[in-house]
Design an enzyme around this catalytic site. Structure first.
Site, PDB file in Angstrom:
ATOM      1  CG  HIS A  79      42.474  46.477  36.525  1.00 40.74           C
ATOM      2  ND1 HIS A  79      42.585  46.164  37.855  1.00 40.74           N
ATOM      3  CD2 HIS A  79      43.745  46.446  36.021  1.00 40.74           C
ATOM      4  CE1 HIS A  79      43.865  45.962  38.159  1.00 40.74           C
ATOM      5  NE2 HIS A  79      44.592  46.127  37.061  1.00 40.74           N
TER       6      HIS A  79
ATOM      7  CD  GLU B 135      51.430  49.487  38.004  1.00 39.37           C
ATOM      8  OE1 GLU B 135      50.865  49.175  39.063  1.00 39.37           O
ATOM      9  OE2 GLU B 135      50.841  50.058  37.051  1.00 39.37           O
TER      10      GLU B 135
HETATM   11  N1  HPA Z   1      48.070  49.110  39.013  1.00 42.16           N
HETATM   12  C1  HPA Z   1      47.504  49.239  40.201  1.00 42.16           C
HETATM   13  N2  HPA Z   1      46.196  49.374  40.350  1.00 42.16           N
HETATM   14  C2  HPA Z   1      45.427  49.372  39.270  1.00 42.16           C
HETATM   15  C3  HPA Z   1      45.972  49.237  38.017  1.00 42.16           C
HETATM   16  C4  HPA Z   1      47.356  49.074  37.888  1.00 42.16           C
HETATM   17  O1  HPA Z   1      47.917  48.914  36.805  1.00 42.16           O
HETATM   18  N3  HPA Z   1      44.931  49.292  37.144  1.00 42.16           N
HETATM   19  C5  HPA Z   1      43.812  49.431  37.865  1.00 42.16           C
HETATM   20  N4  HPA Z   1      44.100  49.484  39.157  1.00 42.16           N
HETATM   21 ZN    ZN Z   2      46.601  46.301  36.713  1.00 35.65          ZN
END
Ligand code: HPA
Ligand code: ZN
Length: 332
Positions: free
Chosen positions: A16, A197
């Site tokens: 990101h 995640e």
């Molecule tokens: N997960 C979800 N949103 C995010 C992440 C991530 O790892 N990094 C930046 N925005």
């Molecule tokens: Zn991410």
């Protein structure tokens, strides 16, 4: 192993750009743009980076992005990251950006894209680093906001290869965005999404089915569903895994407990990435080293992470072959 990792050509697929904002640049931009930030020094910013889950990180990350106002700021941010790529021998990178984080504050879509793109073009010419840009929808916002963002992106279609989905996974399942992903596909965008995640293995299955994604960002929770793991291995569906991010956000308590090596040995197309390196304590080489330090890996296995990333990338097939040959040369 450190010099082997340093010399290995690498491809980054989960990064990101807003997450590369180092505290020093945050301070510089805050001053330049007269934005007040609730910290006295870059060290104080670093000390504040203690996270217990994804949301505790996102709150600080969105606040940090408020110093980004002008095209030059997005250029400076991106260029600084590309110099890290050069240091870490990252030869190709596929970068996420979050337009809504900026448009919601009144920053024009074109300001963001043009600043980032200018740096990417310069890196191709001066550093020999190739890249692609992926626009992520923020999943904590509603689908109509994502539709609006897709409309804003259409004039810049030549600069954006894919759409993605990030931000808070809990409570915002893939289903919420199935219409906008469908429309993005009709406009010719490729699709990826964060899934599994913090959220369940079912989110991975749903993202694959409902959003027609070609690779999964994170995806580590696939391990909760044996059948899914077998399917991902059989199809070689890529997972862009971010080891230091996962330990910082307590997806795994320790790097020893991280399942990336297990998934690699089960034949999944897993890759190593840095996610938000300014917040999680390391760029690509740091992530490779953290995995190598915690797990006993051969050079062949470390190189396989790079080969997987090349395979999983949006690079043209003939260039992929050339890059894989370069990686193989490192092993001998
Ligand atoms: N997960 C979800 N949103 C995010 C992440 C991530 O790892 N990094 C930046 N925005
Ligand atoms: Zn991410």
């Amino acid at each position: 192993m450190d010099s082997f990792i340093q010399n290995l050509p690498k491809v980054e697929l989960h990064l990101h750009i807003e997450g590369t904002l180092e505290p020093e640049l945050m301070f510089k931009l805050a001053k330049r743009n007269h934005v007040s930030i609730p910290f006295e020094s870059p060290q104080e910013v670093r000390d504040a980076y203690q996270f217990h889950n994804l949301q505790s990180f996102l709150d600080i990350y969105y606040q940090g992005a408020e110093v980004l106002i002008h095209e030059q700021d997005f250029y400076d941010l991106t260029w600084a990251y590309l110099l890290k790529c050069q240091q870490d021998k990252v030869v190709h990178t596929e970068i996420f950006f979050d337009p809504q984080t900026h448009t919601e504050r009144g920053i024009a879509f074109e300001t963001v894209v043009n600043g980032i793109s200018k740096a990417l073009k310069q890196a191709e010419q001066e550093l020999g680093i190739s890249s692609q840009l992926i626009m992520c929808f923020l999943r904590h916002l509603d689908e109509s906001s994502a539709f609006e963002t897709l409309q804003q992106a259409l004039p810049f279609k030549d600069k954006i290869i894919a759409v993605g989905l990030d931000s808070s996974e809990q409570g915002n399942p893939p289903e919420k965005f199935k219409h906008v992903f469908q429309e993005a596909i009709e406009h010719g965008f490729l699709t990826v999404a964060h899934a599994g995640e913090e959220g369940s293995a079912q989110n991975i299955i749903d993202a694959l089915e409902m959003l027609s994604i070609t690779r999964i960002d994170h995806g580590v929770r696939c391990a909760d569903n044996e059948e899914l793991v077998e399917q991902l291995a059989a199809k070689r569906t890529p997972l862009t895994i971010c080891p230091l991010s996962n330990t910082k956000l307590k997806v795994f308590d320790t790097m020893q407990e991280h399942n990336i090596v297990d998934l690699l040995r089960k034949g999944l197309c897993v890759t190593i990435n840095s996610d938000d390196p300014a917040y999680f304590g390391g760029y690509m080489n740091d992530n490779f080293k953290a995995v190598a330090d915690a797990h006993s890996l051969s050079k062949q296995e470390l190189a396989q992470f790079s080969i997987n990333a090349i395979e999983a990338s949006f690079i043209a097939p003939y260039v992929k072959e050339d890059l894989i040959a370069q990686v193989r040369q490192c092993i001998h």
